[in-house]
Design an enzyme around this catalytic site. Structure first.
Site, PDB file in Angstrom:
ATOM      1  N   GLU A 761       6.818 -31.804 -31.232  1.00 14.79           N
ATOM      2  CA  GLU A 761       5.625 -32.010 -32.035  1.00 14.79           C
ATOM      3  C   GLU A 761       4.535 -32.442 -31.067  1.00 14.79           C
ATOM      4  O   GLU A 761       4.661 -33.489 -30.424  1.00 14.79           O
ATOM      5  CB  GLU A 761       5.915 -33.095 -33.051  1.00 14.79           C
ATOM      6  CG  GLU A 761       4.965 -33.118 -34.198  1.00 14.79           C
ATOM      7  CD  GLU A 761       5.276 -34.313 -35.065  1.00 14.79           C
ATOM      8  OE1 GLU A 761       6.423 -34.425 -35.515  1.00 14.79           O
ATOM      9  OE2 GLU A 761       4.380 -35.146 -35.230  1.00 14.79           O
ATOM     10  N   CYS A 795      -2.106 -38.085 -33.724  1.00 15.83           N
ATOM     11  CA  CYS A 795      -2.187 -36.651 -33.412  1.00 15.83           C
ATOM     12  C   CYS A 795      -2.848 -35.904 -34.555  1.00 15.83           C
ATOM     13  O   CYS A 795      -3.369 -34.809 -34.387  1.00 15.83           O
ATOM     14  CB  CYS A 795      -0.836 -36.060 -33.045  1.00 15.83           C
ATOM     15  SG  CYS A 795       0.509 -36.709 -33.959  1.00 15.83           S
TER      16      CYS A 795
END
Ligand code: FAD
Length: 1002
Positions: A761, A795
């Protein structure tokens, strides 16, 4: 902490007590006798008949229909459209919006979609048109046919007219002068008014100043126009505290008391000059304690001594209503003066339910059954009537039964008044005035431009449309009067539980799968103080973690390999139970982990609490998923005499490498998923946050995780590289930069032996698109949260904001104004919104970017940062989105304007970045939303809300392209990626025949 000026200690009462306990108390209160009941029936029936006889409750509709030769049905549908169009400045977007709502033809499909427009539309249609629209008809359907008949331009003209009409129906005037002119008495007895200046609540300092000035000049205008009758028979003004301060929130209490109280005193003094009724409106439950602090502090000011015009609104849907009345009375006694108290049921019920669910509270601060609100309203009404004359009760309701019951309680018409909203309750109060000419009622009269109408209008439309609402049911002639006369006492008394059967408690939201993680409401002072004290007391030691060398890392991998067999053979139920226990432990030690997250990760209180909750959610979610996937296996179909079972099992040793920005939640998310799937794990946390990880591993071991199954490898990237290079690992789960993910990928690919999975990720240049139909205040809230919360170190954070040209100036101004109100500083202070960035390296990188942007972009906002590793929020405008070439991991927002007809170019530039993690869209045009969602392959799309804070099991998180491999963390496909699949086929007939088949009866 008590403000110096406050005449009383702060208000306190249980925030969300048990409904049944309150119901028991309310059911014990004295019931009306038979004669009183009969009188209540008679009065209420007469009022209901008056409401029904009045027919069209929305005057002016008829004229508009005649003007445009429309049917009532079409008129109503236009109203729906008008409500949403109110804020669209440019004709192109307005037309596109109209087309979107009209041009489709496929209205059945439309009906099933949820959008803010449809919610309002159905509310409107339900409320206004029980007689007009047939079942199954929608405003869109009607509008579609209308457009075919008249064409879009004519529909647009009619819509503008509908807008004006709605405005004048619910708003007394666009300016205070026009409102006063409209309020002029046409009879000997002047009606009482309380004027309200419309608005969404201040987001910026200048907003708050504008609202202050508009209240101040309204007070002057109202005062000058008033005649000489004494209070309470005087006009008034209602003020919203959230309009007077840009951070009207519990955690900013100190600031609010310092800055807002003087403003409130100033306004109250002006109102006093004219002896007006000055009422503070009631807002959301989390602001109640703060409001009472502010009110008490203002009231205690010597300049207001001896004045009887000050008032406040109290909401009966709140469980604390009776305590608030008691507090108001204590204030009045203490200050030896009369207070005016408006009793309402409450306008934010849906918002309250959602907030409590999101925050994982133990209970709701409001009732969940309408009859409980009604019952409490009546109990509070009695309480207020008993407190006369120190309290002057003002009963704000459009409910004929509520009115009739209060009349029965009140022994005459003196010492109190009723209140209604302009545009509602006209027939009811006209009848009441005729029947009881000495009874006083006041009209609450909103004043403001169309631009500011929306939020108010939405509340009113919901109120008119909800099928629990009295005005909606009273307008429907198919509902028998007897139904409207059913007493709340009877409804609650007969139907058992006081809580709504279909509204689960916030903690039960995800049942039966799992329990929701526990949160607290910062608006509940006792809970906040308790948490802050526990965090302060926890004082985690910040000793140094010992980094491994590569050889030691290898040994850990070997040890994990040795632990794998026993752990993978452990029943899934046992593994799941350990994770559930870990979640419970985490919640019990929340304060300790918060303290650690603050010390090591620089997290604000809100962020740290959210992170602990997310970590607990991961444990429970993967436990639940693990039970589902790793049990006895799935029986596959096949021929008789054979059993086929597919099952999942662990792969071996998983390496889990996690980042510093969620050192607890992402760390535990990765580790628990891998473990639940039956793998043993070597976990390598970020070198910036080793202690949180060490504590998390200790907690898992304490919950029962065997030491042989879970190993901790502290160290920097070199350790990560050594671990991933080990020949015997069975997979890697990684969260971090795209660059490191690529290097891990290369390391894995270079190895001989089995090809193992990499679940990565990574980051993103996350964008948000805002068109002209968006609501600026909502955009400002969501942009500021998405770009600056956690100092932009998520993020999912917003990096690139695309705003439609026509609204860009206003949006940017509001965003910058809201950013200016954020406080940076020591995260141990709950009032701080932004903490430090993770380290000096990060700060220097961000400062270099800021310096470059200052040269290359237009600077809209530069915040101020204290000394230390802080980076102030910045807003830059780029001439081209391509100027931003990489993810900038900090509180820096880049804005790009786009012309309305160039949306596709915006989408192209988002696509070109190659990332696909999160995307925000603010638009009310369903076609635009659909088009963007279809076109962009982005992992998490958020429409008309902020774009951070994905909830485990609700918004599974993760992206595509350069943003990651998937599957999504916290989603239903995650665990399977950590497992191998095995099918076991057994020939059950091998021992000589198929007994089952032979003995199967016909
Ligand atoms: C003059 C005036 C001033 C006002 N000022 C304020 C204010 O300052 N702050 C504010 O919040 N509101 C304010 N309101 C709005 C007011 O809250 C609503 O108009 C009022 O709730 C409608 O009540 P009713 O008796 O007319 O209608 P009813 O139809 O009898 O009651 C509707 C109310 O019941 C409650 N309700 C609905 N469903 C449920 C459920 N499942 N469980 C529990 N409760 C439920 C909701 O509060 C809803 O608004 C004001 C209203 C008036 C008339």
């Amino acid at each position: 902490m008590m403000s110096d000026a406050s005449p009383l200690p702060p208000f306190t009462a249980p925030y969300a007590p048990d409904d049944d306990v309150i119901a028991a108390r309310l059911l014990e209160t004295a019931r009306p006798d038979a004669a009183q009941d009969a009188r209540i029936d008679r009065t209420a029936t007469r009022l209901i008949e008056a409401i029904r006889a009045a027919g069209d409750r929305f005057g002016g509709v008829e004229d508009m229909l005649r003007e445009f030769a429309l049917s009532t049905k079409e008129g109503l549908a236009l109203m729906v459209l008008a409500e949403a169009l109110l804020r669209v400045p440019d004709a192109r977007t307005a037309d596109q919006f109209i087309e979107d709502k009209l041009g489709q033809g496929d209205f059945v499909h439309h009906e099933t979609r949820s959008s803010a427009f449809l919610v309002n539309a159905s509310a409107w249609a339900l409320g206004m048109s029980a007689r007009v629209l047939q079942p199954g008809e929608t405003p869109q359907g009607t509008l579609g046919r209308l457009t075919k008949r008249l064409g879009a331009p004519a529909v647009r003209a009619a819509t503008r007219q509908a807008m004006r009409l709605m405005g004048s129906h619910f708003v007394l005037g666009e300016t205070i002068e026009s409102a006063l002119a409209r309020a002029q008495p046409d009879s000997a007895r002047a009606p009482r008014y309380s004027f309200d200046m419309l608005g969404e609540g201040a987001r910026t300092g200048p907003d708050a100043e504008r609202y202050f000035n508009s209240y101040a000049s309204a007070i002057d205008a109202i005062g000058r126009a008033a005649d000489h009758r004494p209070l309470p028979d005087r006009p008034g003004i209602s003020v919203k505290l959230s309009a007077l301060h840009p951070r009207y929130e519990a955690v900013s209490r100190r600031r609010v008391l310092t800055e807002l109280v003087p403003r409130l005193i100033d306004l109250a003094r002006r109102a006093r000059t004219y002896d007006l009724n000055f009422t503070v409106d009631a807002e959301e439950a989390d602001r109640l304690e703060l409001s009472l602090d502010v009110i008490a502090a203002a009231l205690g000011d010597a300049s207001l001594a001896g004045w009887d015009g000050f008032g406040l609104a109290i909401q009966a849907y709140q469980k604390r209503a009776s305590d608030v009345i008691e507090y108001a009375d204590r204030l009045a006694r203490q200050l030896k003066r009369r207070l005016m108290v408006r009793l309402v049921k409450g306008a934010y019920w849906d918002t309250e339910i959602k907030r409590a669910q999101e925050r994982g509270l133990d209970g709701y601060p409001v009732f969940t059954r309408k009859a409980m609100t009604d019952l409490n309203y009546l109990a509070c009404a009695r309480q207020l009537l008993r407190l006369r004359p120190r309290i002057f009760p003002q009963f704000a309701t459009h409910n004929a039964l509520t009115v009739a019951t209060i009349l029965e309680f009140s022994d005459g018409d003196g010492g109190y008044e009723f209140q209604r909203l302009h545009g509602m309750g006209e027939a009811l109060y006209a009848q009441l005035s005729e029947d009881r000419p000495t009874l006083a009622y006041r009209t609450y009269a909103p004043v403001g431009s169309h631009r500011d109408l929306l939020a108010y209008l939405v509340r009113r439309l919901l109120e008119n449309g909800a099928n629990t609402s009295f005005v909606a049911i009273a307008a429907d002639p198919t509902v028998p009067v007897a139904t409207l006369l059913r007493r709340p006492l009877e409804i609650i008394g007969a139907a058992g539980p006081a809580r709504h059967p279909h509204i689960p408690l916030p903690r039960d939201l995800y049942r039966p799968q799992r329990v929701n993680s526990r949160g607290i409401e910062f608006g509940e002072r006792a809970a906040l103080n308790q948490l802050v004290a526990a965090v302060a007391a926890s004082q985690p030691s910040l000793g140094a973690a010992t980094d491994l060398d590569a050889e030691a890392a290898n040994e850990l991998t070997v040890a994990a390999g040795a632990g794998f067999k026993a752990w993978s053979a452990t029943p899934a139920e046992t593994r799941a139970r350990i994770l559930d226990d870990a979640a419970d432990l985490l919640e019990r030690r929340a304060a300790h982990f918060i303290a650690l997250l603050q010390r090591e990760g620089g997290k604000t209180l809100d962020d740290a609490l959210s992170e602990v909750r997310e970590a607990a959610d991961f444990c429970r979610y993967y436990a639940a998923e693990g039970r589902r996937l790793f049990g006895p296996g799935k029986t596959m179909p096949g021929p008789t005499g054979e059993s086929n079972v597919l099952r999942l099992r662990g792969r071996g040793v998983f390496i889990a490498i996690s980042p510093w920005n969620f050192p607890l939640a992402i760390f535990l998310g990765q580790v628990t998923a891998a473990l639940m799937a039956g793998n043993s794990v070597v976990a390598k946390p970020a070198e910036q946050t080793p202690l949180v990880a060490a504590e998390a591993v200790r907690l898992l071991h304490e919950a029962g995780m065997p030491a042989s199954a879970l190993h901790l490898a502290q160290g920097d990237g070199r350790i990560g590289a050594a671990l991933t290079a080990h020949p015997d690992i069975a997979g890697v789960v990684f969260t971090g930069s795209t660059k490191v993910a690529r290097s891990i990928n290369r390391t894995l690919a270079a190895k001989d032996g089995p090809i193992v999975p990499l679940i990565a990720e990574t980051g993103g240049i996350n964008a948000m698109i805002v068109d002209a139909t968006a609501l600026p205040e909502q955009v400002a809230d969501d942009v500021v949260t998405s770009a600056f919360r956690s100092a932009g170190q998520r993020c999912s954070a917003l990096r690139l904001l695309f705003v439609q040209d026509e609204v860009a100036d206003r949006m940017i101004e509001m965003i910058c104004g809201a950013a200016r109100e954020l406080r940076l500083g020591d995260v141990r202070d709950p009032a701080v919104h932004i903490g430090p960035v993770i380290d000096l390296d990060a700060k220097q990188r961000l400062e270099a970017h800021i310096a470059r942007m200052k040269r290359q972009a237009r600077v809209h906002f530069t915040g101020k940062a204290p000394d230390g590793n802080y980076v102030a929020p910045h807003v830059f405008e780029l001439s081209d989105a391509d100027q931003l070439t990489e993810e900038v991991f900090g509180p820096i927002l880049h804005v790009v304007r786009y012309p309305a007809d160039q949306l596709d170019r915006v989408l192209q530039s988002i696509e070109r970045s190659g990332y696909g993690l999160t995307l925000g869209i603010h638009s009310r045009i369903d076609d635009t939303i659909e088009h963007v969602v279809e076109r962009l392959s982005v992992g998490n799309v958020y429409v008309n809300r902020n774009m951070i804070g994905a909830v485990v099991g609700v918004q599974p998180f993760g992206g595509h392209g350069l943003s990651g491999t998937g599957p999504k963390a916290g989603g239903p496909h995650y665990l399977a990626r950590f497992a191998t699949e095995q099918t076991v086929t057994i020939n059950t007939a091998a021992a000589g025949g198929n007994a089952t088949l032979l003995s199967d009866p016909e």
